[in-house]
Motif scaffolding. Structure first.
Motif, short mmCIF file in Angstrom:
data_model
loop_
_atom_site.label_atom_id
_atom_site.label_comp_id
_atom_site.label_asym_id
_atom_site.label_seq_id
_atom_site.Cartn_x
_atom_site.Cartn_y
_atom_site.Cartn_z
N ASN A 1 0.82 -1.22 0.00
CA ASN A 1 0.00 0.00 0.00
C ASN A 1 0.85 1.26 0.00
O ASN A 1 0.67 2.15 -0.84
CB ASN A 1 -0.93 0.00 1.23
N LEU A 2 1.76 1.35 0.97
CA LEU A 2 2.56 2.56 1.08
C LEU A 2 3.58 2.66 -0.05
O LEU A 2 3.97 3.77 -0.44
CB LEU A 2 3.27 2.59 2.44
N THR B 1 -5.97 4.24 -0.38
CA THR B 1 -4.87 3.56 0.31
C THR B 1 -5.13 3.51 1.82
O THR B 1 -4.95 2.47 2.45
CB THR B 1 -3.53 4.25 0.03
N PHE B 2 -5.56 4.63 2.39
CA PHE B 2 -5.87 4.65 3.82
C PHE B 2 -7.07 3.77 4.14
O PHE B 2 -7.14 3.17 5.21
CB PHE B 2 -6.15 6.09 4.26
N ALA C 1 -12.34 11.24 -2.90
CA ALA C 1 -11.96 12.26 -1.91
C ALA C 1 -12.68 12.07 -0.58
O ALA C 1 -12.94 13.03 0.12
CB ALA C 1 -12.22 13.66 -2.46
N GLY C 2 -12.97 10.84 -0.24
CA GLY C 2 -13.54 10.57 1.07
C GLY C 2 -15.04 10.85 1.14
O GLY C 2 -15.67 11.17 0.13
N PRO C 3 -15.59 10.75 2.35
CA PRO C 3 -14.94 10.47 3.63
C PRO C 3 -14.18 9.14 3.66
O PRO C 3 -14.54 8.22 2.92
CB PRO C 3 -16.11 10.43 4.63
N ILE C 4 -13.11 9.09 4.47
CA ILE C 4 -12.35 7.85 4.63
C ILE C 4 -13.16 6.91 5.52
O ILE C 4 -13.35 7.19 6.70
CB ILE C 4 -10.96 8.13 5.25
N VAL C 5 -13.64 5.84 4.95
CA VAL C 5 -14.51 4.93 5.71
C VAL C 5 -13.73 3.72 6.21
O VAL C 5 -12.71 3.34 5.63
CB VAL C 5 -15.71 4.47 4.86
N ASP D 1 -5.95 7.18 15.42
CA ASP D 1 -6.00 5.76 15.76
C ASP D 1 -4.85 4.94 15.18
O ASP D 1 -4.41 3.97 15.80
CB ASP D 1 -7.33 5.16 15.29
N TYR D 2 -4.35 5.34 14.01
CA TYR D 2 -3.35 4.52 13.33
C TYR D 2 -1.96 5.15 13.31
O TYR D 2 -1.02 4.53 12.80
CB TYR D 2 -3.80 4.22 11.90
#
Length: 475
Positions: A85-86, A130-131, A166-170, A294-295
């Motif tokens: 991923n990264l 990715t996130f 562009a999200g929201p990041i779920v 959180d991460y």
């Protein structure tokens, strides 16, 4: 494909029609998945393969992480996921940036190294999806939730077109359960979704693009020394533009999903009414803020291992959060300024014995003063966020604080527009800070809501189609 286009309107009508046909739930999910790939392919079709690879790899790696009992193998699987991923994110988003800095460092120490400039195209929304997949594999490693059983459900979770670019990041628990059983919007959900879609487009097309973007672009692209008034007006214009653009996208995304019967998490909560910087990050890009907490912040130690480590974790989180936004040192400085603000605020609260969950005082005037101070300091950070180089950022800051005399750039009409819109945004945020727009809509008489909705639609027709992409597409 962008929400603010006639193409999307036609696309969305077709999707709604197919979603409400008497088809099996699996067929409807396949339709949504194909629609999501078509939505994404409108930018650059070959990158569909990259999205598909990320989805498939993380689906199987996540399942293996959850069932693997051998600690060494489990860590190896997590490393594979992180590298995958990264690694893709670093190559496509930071490859050119890293090479440029390596070349600059080589020249600084006396090596004449001049490689060919790479021609790397940034896939739309790569930071967001990715996130999205990364949090799944990390959760599987920690066994904080159960693995998704269906590849179709997981693929739809990653690629669901309202949040894809562009999200929201779920996170999986927020969306995957909604794919497990048939869902269609109730009449109320459909009307709420259409209202939010209209409001989001109004924010983007009418306010951000038609009213503010030209002024912001004129000031931030100018190479001339500006008067303080012009400089501040340009920064205020961008402050309003980026909020209206990004919050407008999130509002559209939530509205579109709601029309299909799905609920996405809130991403903005009137951030320009924030009383302090911790409050700002609880209100601005909420899903990214919670992801970083959180991460990144908590794994770095958070507030559990003493003040020194807490301050370190806080600054590192904000620096990396800044870098997430773009491959430029100006974004790192933007994040660093927010980290510095949070440091000062934390030190002040500790000295006064104020806890993080402490509610603001009942003194409305004092709180509003703190909110204005927070807003003004945030505007200083936007200078680095929007500027391409430190030279331009420094020149604009000099102009803002009257260190130089310059020739006026903006017209009186441009100044008046910004001087009217920005205070209205701040006041609107202040009076709405503890409520939701749909709650207010419910309390209005139907004739009042109809008139407001009609006004929004008429303004959209007046502004016509906006061809510009949303700002956060580049991140």
């Amino acid at each position: 494909m962008v929400f603010n286009s006639y193409t999307f309107i036609a696309f969305f009508i077709i999707i709604l029609f197919l979603h409400y046909l008497p088809l099996s739930w699996k067929t409807k999910k396949v339709n949504l998945l194909l629609a999501s790939y078509i939505f994404y392919a409108a930018w650059n079709p070959p990158f569909i393969l990259l999205l598909w690879m990320s989805t498939v790899i993380d689906f199987y790696v996540g399942r293996a992480l959850y069932t693997q009992e051998n600690k060494h193998k489990k860590k190896l699987l997590l490393i594979v996921s992180l590298i995958g991923n990264l690694g893709m994110l670093c190559f496509f988003k930071y490859g050119t940036f890293l090479l440029e800095n390596f070349v600059a460092l080589s020249h600084a120490i006396g090596f004449d190294y001049n490689p060919a400039k790479p021609n790397i195209i940034l896939p739309a929304g790569i930071s967001f999806y990715t996130f999205t997949t990364l949090c799944y594999t990390i959760d599987m490693y920690k066994k904080e939730s159960k693995p998704v059983q269906s590849l179709l459900d997981f693929s739809l979770f990653v690629t669901f077109f309202p949040h894809l670019v562009a999200g929201p990041i779920v996170r999986p628990p927020q969306l995957v359960p909604q794919f497990e059983s048939p869902r269609v919007a109730s009449r109320k959900q459909l009307m709420d979704g259409l209202l939010l879609l209209t409001l989001g487009l109004f924010m983007k097309v009418v306010l951000a693009d038609s009213m503010l973007s030209t002024t912001a672009d004129a000031v931030f692209t100018s190479h001339d020394i500006l008067p303080a008034l012009d400089a501040w007006i340009g920064v205020f214009a961008f402050s309003g533009q980026i909020f209206l653009d990004f919050a407008g996208y999130s509002t559209c995304a939530i509205g579109v999903a709601l029309c299909l019967g799905f609920v996405l998490p809130q991403n903005f909560n009137y951030p320009y009414a924030a009383i302090g910087f911790s409050d700002f990050w609880r209100r601005w890009h909420i899903t990214l803020s919670s992801w970083l907490r959180d991460y990144l912040y908590i794994p770095l130690g958070g507030s559990r291992n003493g003040k020194a480590k807490m301050y370190f974790a806080l600054m590192m989180t904000m620096l990396l959060g800044g870098l997430w936004h773009g491959a430029n040192w100006t974004f790192v400085v933007w994040g660093g300024l927010h980290g510095l603000y949070l440091w000062v605020e934390k030190y002040y609260k500790d000295a006064r014995g104020i806890k993080n969950n402490h509610k603001p005082s009942a003194n409305t005037v004092l709180n509003f003063g703190y909110a204005l101070l927070t807003f003004m300091l945030i505007n200083i950070t936007w200078v680095f966020f929007r500027s391409d180089t430190f030279g331009r950022a420094w020149g604009l800051l000099q102009s803002m604080f009257g260190m130089t005399d310059g020739k006026p750039l903006l017209t009186t009409i441009a100044i008046l527009k910004v001087a009217l819109i920005i205070p209205l945004i701040v006041l609107f945020h202040w009076f709405m800070r503890n409520t939701k727009v749909l709650d207010v809509a419910y309390k209005l008489p139907w004739i009042g809501l109809s008139l407001i909705w009609s006004f929004l639609l008429l303004m959209l027709i007046w502004a016509q189609e906006s061809g510009s992409s949303f700002i956060y597409f580049q991140f």
